[in-house]
Design a protein around this motif. Structure first.
Motif, short mmCIF file in Angstrom:
data_model
loop_
_atom_site.label_atom_id
_atom_site.label_comp_id
_atom_site.label_asym_id
_atom_site.label_seq_id
_atom_site.Cartn_x
_atom_site.Cartn_y
_atom_site.Cartn_z
N PRO A 1 28.55 1.48 63.20
CA PRO A 1 29.77 2.44 63.42
C PRO A 1 29.97 3.39 62.40
O PRO A 1 30.02 4.40 64.12
N ALA A 2 28.78 3.90 62.04
CA ALA A 2 29.66 3.98 60.65
C ALA A 2 28.28 5.64 61.07
O ALA A 2 27.97 6.58 60.99
N LEU A 3 27.24 5.33 61.71
CA LEU A 3 26.18 5.94 62.39
C LEU A 3 26.45 7.33 63.29
O LEU A 3 25.47 7.72 63.32
N GLU A 4 27.31 6.53 63.99
CA GLU A 4 27.69 7.53 65.27
C GLU A 4 28.23 9.08 64.56
O GLU A 4 28.48 10.16 64.82
N ARG A 5 27.89 9.10 62.71
CA ARG A 5 28.57 10.27 62.52
C ARG A 5 27.33 11.18 61.93
O ARG A 5 27.56 12.26 62.11
N PHE A 6 26.30 10.83 62.32
CA PHE A 6 24.84 11.84 61.89
C PHE A 6 24.48 11.79 64.27
O PHE A 6 24.27 11.53 64.71
N ASP A 7 24.00 13.59 63.65
CA ASP A 7 23.50 13.73 65.08
C ASP A 7 22.49 14.27 64.78
O ASP A 7 21.98 14.37 63.75
N GLY A 8 21.09 13.22 65.55
CA GLY A 8 19.84 13.51 65.33
C GLY A 8 19.18 12.37 64.59
O GLY A 8 20.34 11.25 64.95
N PRO A 9 17.92 12.27 64.57
CA PRO A 9 17.80 11.11 64.12
C PRO A 9 17.36 10.54 62.40
O PRO A 9 17.67 11.79 62.00
N LEU A 10 17.71 9.44 62.07
CA LEU A 10 18.06 9.47 61.34
C LEU A 10 16.96 9.67 59.60
O LEU A 10 15.14 9.44 60.25
N ARG A 11 17.50 9.73 58.52
CA ARG A 11 16.31 10.22 58.02
C ARG A 11 17.01 8.83 56.94
O ARG A 11 18.03 9.11 55.82
#
Length: 309
Positions: free
Chosen positions: A116-126
């Motif tokens: 659920p916390a991954l929704e805070r990021f826009d675009g591809p993850l680092r």
């Protein structure tokens, strides 16, 4: 009884499927605080582990050994089997390869707890991954199976980069622990995975962003930590179960002892997965996982259902 070997398990269950199985068990109402107690017995050559659980109508127990000298023999450290029982008659119904089940569910727990916390990021993850062993690579694979876009970059951190194998190099770049290159990638990281046997923090609290998501799963003793107390102090800290964390999670135990964290600060994985935790996207999120028996059973149930269709 039915026997499911590693190949059969992986053929019916993807990493994302395992994440979904764990999340579904919690959404359906299972409370990890009700899980049965696992037993860890020291034996001459290592440890004998017994992990029983009952989730819904499912009943099972994992019997595993940890052989401390096995790497020198070219053998796996973890070996064993998972035995499942009929929920009504309690008759044995199936045996699953225990190492394969563990390999599948361990990173799935980590990803279910932070998804659920991954929704805070826009675009591809680092990603930055401390640890170049099977858990480091399996966490990358599980995250890759869950997110919708390919990663912007993946960086593995190793004390001995020259010894890193092709399984790591094929997934990302490698930097040396304590190097300037590590400092640079940490400041950009969205997700940091800690999958090492370290007993001291792997990085400083000010090395990461204020909205970073950290998975800390490597240490399993109350005296070892991978994450600095100063980061725990400003983060929202998620655990599978409070009492389990206070017994086994050194990152939590030591942060509380140092005054950086309190028991009341801890968020529960079930509340995060169900959307009841109230996550703050402006604060770091640290998920400290030590593994519990219910997780093996939740995944094993779905594996067995799919294998017997």
């Amino acid at each position: 009884m039915l026997f499911l070997d590693a190949d059969r398990i992986f053929s019916v269950m993807s990493p994302a499927d395992a994440v979904n199985a764990l999340s579904s068990a919690l959404v359906a109402g299972f409370d990890p605080a009700d899980d049965l107690s696992r037993v860890v017995n020291p034996i001459d050559k290592g440890q004998l582990l017994l992990l029983p659980s009952e989730v819904g109508t499912g009943i099972g127990i994992k019997v595993m050994t940890l052989g401390r000298d096995n790497p020198e023999r070219g053998l796996p450290v973890i070996q064993g089997s998972y035995l499942m029982f009929d929920g009504d008659t309690l008759a044995p119904t199936a045996v699953l390869d225990g190492a394969a089940l563990t390999t599948l569910r361990t990173p799935a727990v980590s990803v279910a707890g932070i998804r659920p916390a991954l929704e805070r990021f826009d675009g591809p993850l680092r990603l930055v991954v401390f640890g170049t062993g099977p858990q480091g690579t399996s966490h990358v694979d599980t995250l890759a199976d869950v997110v919708s876009e390919p990663f912007a970059d993946v960086t593995f951190v190793s004390r001995t980069p020259e010894n890193v194998g092709d399984d790591v190099i094929s997934r990302g770049s490698v930097v040396a622990a304590g190097s300037p290159e590590l400092d640079a990638v940490l400041t950009r990281a969205d997700v940091v995975v800690c999958a090492t046997p370290a007993e001291e923090p792997l990085f400083s609290a000010d090395a990461v962003r204020s909205d970073v998501v950290v998975i800390a799963m490597g240490s399993h003793s109350p005296g070892a930590r991978e994450v600095p107390g100063a980061l725990m102090a400003r983060a929202q800290v998620v655990v599978e179960d409070v009492e389990t964390a206070l017994r086994e999670a050194g990152d939590v135990v030591l942060a509380i002892a140092d005054g950086d964290l309190s028991r009341d600060d801890l968020l529960l994985m079930k509340d995060v997965v169900r959307g009841d935790a109230g996550l703050d996207p402006s604060r770091p999120l640290v998920f400290k996982t030590v593994g519990m028996p219910w997780q093996d059973l939740a995944v094993a149930q779905v594996v067995l259902e799919r294998a017997t269709r």
